[in-house]
Design an enzyme around this catalytic site. Structure first.
Site, mmCIF file in Angstrom:
data_model
loop_
_atom_site.group_PDB
_atom_site.id
_atom_site.type_symbol
_atom_site.label_atom_id
_atom_site.label_comp_id
_atom_site.label_asym_id
_atom_site.label_seq_id
_atom_site.Cartn_x
_atom_site.Cartn_y
_atom_site.Cartn_z
ATOM 1 C CB THR A 502 42.866 6.943 68.276
ATOM 2 O OG1 THR A 502 42.606 7.601 69.591
ATOM 3 C CG2 THR A 502 44.155 6.335 68.421
ATOM 4 C CG HIS A 503 40.101 5.291 63.815
ATOM 5 N ND1 HIS A 503 38.785 5.312 63.872
ATOM 6 C CD2 HIS A 503 40.529 4.852 64.936
ATOM 7 C CE1 HIS A 503 38.333 4.596 64.619
ATOM 8 N NE2 HIS A 503 39.367 4.127 65.563
ATOM 9 C CG ASN A 504 45.953 10.220 63.648
ATOM 10 O OD1 ASN A 504 45.805 11.437 63.455
ATOM 11 N ND2 ASN A 504 45.903 10.119 65.166
#
Length: 573
Positions: A502-504
């Protein structure tokens, strides 16, 4: 017509870690703050029956409703972008606390190299080391300048960890306030193998408390129970640091903070040089409101921050063809995929118990901690073994070659449920000119506002990084006494369907050049000095770590910057 409300000092869009930290700091300093959260309110009492994998991990109770708002995605500009209609590659939180509620609690500071990546790369290897199209940027701030803000976050959240980190990871002016978490048998095997290879393992710093803790604001929290329900879940004990149990109560206690949930911000109102407030919709009633403010702070998730600027026509949109503009530039994801699974026939482990940040890791092959002269990639990965608590629905370990369904599949998953330890790398992602965010020309949300469009694919840099890091995971796994090990060293075209990270990051990046960055190093917008934008959208590239530590530090620096602006006004740099 929108109902116009009385003017306030500060309005904050988004009540996750960034919004909560800034609200707490500004209200303690005496400023009046309104915080807008489009989702519902939540508290620890909402998680008393949280051990429901189907409800939270599979049906995404804490995530944004994609039928109301989503993103569109394409690998290249030659492909038509389509909406992400079900969750896969990443998860977008919704409700009070945002992603700060459903995170796993792993805490990293990023390496000093990350903040000066362009300068340090050119100094060591020359400009020719940077591939054509890679838009590497210094962040406009050094590790040393950001270090005091890391300390603030760690003291507030009660980060648990070793007294000091390995020298090549980062220097700390103050040790973590609580000691490291327990060591499991799997962590010990990882640590012993890594040490034999000459590497430098350490316990992953954790926002899951190792012991009871009272922070400098007087907030008391209990120790972690190692139940294993952290990532995708709220914490029923309050032992995982999240905004709802740490900073938001502090803001509310001042009497100067007004929290408005179900408030979906749709526009920043401005004259091209300054913002005068924001416009939002009350979700249940559909009524529209205008909130005037001296300062507007965007504290949303990556896509929210970028989209609000673009739909409000504030700042210059990025144009990849001419390489001009800044809003939407330098989108980056995370490069996972390098891993080795260690299978044991003569030993079982308790994989159900754990915590989101329980684990051991090395950074010997992260950042520029190793020589890249003969390698076809830059940066690297944090290599780790974690024991996060593996749950029965989504955890089905099988050796390669096992059928994907039927009796053989069931037998293999049952046999291996407590016999597999996985060593994996979380790789950095470098920015490229053709990776960016813009507004989709076709698809809109439930309110009729264009969706954000993401253009991204893995590059040769990422493929080479995964091959290299995978070999290191296998070295370590081979030394852990397993019966067999199986390595994965291949990634192909980026696919938005399977969950990855989920690390955008990126889209409103920080820097020292107004032509190529959206904000300065106080996260103050170049084009409107009373607008501050804070979050992972400020990252010019993504490092080999989870991003929350840096996001938290930047939030403290932003709060300081807003305070200065409210006193004197003007540009802070």
């Amino acid at each position: 017509m929108a109902n116009k409300l009385p003017k306030v000092n500060v309005v904050i869009v988004g009540m996750g870690w960034v919004g909560g930290i800034i609200a707490a700091e500004l209200t303690k300093a005496g400023h009046n703050v309104v915080g807008l959260e489009r989702g519902k309110s939540r508290g620890t009492q909402d998680y008393y029956h949280v051990h429901d994998e189907l409800r939270y991990a599979t049906r995404y109770e804490l995530m944004q409703d994609l039928s109301k708002e989503t993103i569109t995605f394409r690998n290249t500009e030659k492909i038509r972008a389509l909406p992400m209609r079900t969750y896969g590659s990443f998860l977008m939180g919704d409700g009070l606390g945002g992603a700060g509620v459903h995170w796993n609690g792993q805490y990293y500071r990023f390496l000093p190299y990350d903040f000066e990546i362009y300068t340090k790369t050119v100094e060591r290897y020359g400009k020719s080391k940077i591939p054509e199209g890679m838009t590497l940027r210094d962040w406009g701030i050094t590790y040393g300048e950001l270090e005091p803000y890391f300390v603030k976050y760690e003291q507030m959240a009660g980060i648990s960890g070793d007294k000091e980190l390995p020298e090549h990871v980062s220097q700390m002016s103050k040790p973590f306030p609580t000691g490291p978490m327990k060591q499991t048998p799997g962590m010990k095997l990882f640590t012993e193998s890594a040490k034999k290879l000459g590497y430098h393992p350490y316990n992953i710093p954790s926002a899951n408390l190792s012991e009871a803790y009272t922070n400098p604001d007087g907030i008391e929290r209990a120790a972690c129970q190692y139940c294993g329900y952290c990532e995708r879940f709220g914490c029923e004990y309050g032992s995982k640091a999240d905004p709802v149990v740490t900073v938001l109560p502090v803001a509310l206690q001042t009497g100067k903070f007004e929290l408005r949930t179900f408030s979906n911000v749709t526009e920043i109102i401005h004259d091209g040089k300054k913002a005068t407030g924001i416009k939002y919709v009350n979700v249940p009633t559909g009524e529209e409101y205008m909130q005037p403010a001296d300062v507007v702070i965007l504290a949303g998730y990556v896509f929210t921050n970028v989209r609000l600027l673009l739909v409000s026509k504030l700042g210059q949109p990025y144009d990849p063809k001419s390489d001009t503009g800044s809003v939407g530039r330098n989108y980056a994801y995370q490069v996972n995929g390098a891993s080795t699974a260690a299978f044991y026939e003569d030993r079982e482990f308790n994989m159900a118990m754990g915590a989101g940040a329980l684990g051991s890791c090395i950074d010997d092959f992260n950042g520029d901690n190793f020589d890249h002269s003969s390698l076809n990639f830059l940066h690297g990965a944090n290599i780790r073994f974690t024991q996060a608590g593996l749950r029965p629905i989504q955890y089905q370990p099988t050796p390669a070659g096992t059928p994907k369904w039927g009796k053989s599949f069931k037998q293999a998953t049952l046999h291996n449920a407590n016999r597999v330890l996985s060593i994996a790398g979380q790789g950095a992602c470098m920015p490229y000119r053709h990776h960016y965010l813009d507004l989709d020309p076709e698809y809109k949300d439930a309110l009729g506002i264009p969706l954000i469009r993401m253009t991204f694919d893995f590059e040769q840099q990422d493929i080479e990084l995964v091959k290299f890091i995978a070999r290191k995971t296998k070295e370590i796994a081979d030394g852990m006494g397993a019966t067999t090990t199986q390595m994965n060293d291949v990634i192909k075209q980026y696919n938005i369907v399977p969950y990855q990270s989920t690390h955008n990051t990126g889209g409103t990046i920080m820097g020292s050049d107004p032509k190529t960055s959206v904000v300065n190093n106080y996260l103050q917008m170049w084009d409107a000095d009373n607008v501050f934008i804070c979050g992972a959208s400020n990252f010019p590239h993504n490092g080999g770590y989870n991003p929350t530590g840096v996001v938290g530090a930047l939030a403290y620096r932003t709060a300081e910057g807003v305070g200065k602006y409210l006193q004197k006004g003007g540009s802070l740099v």
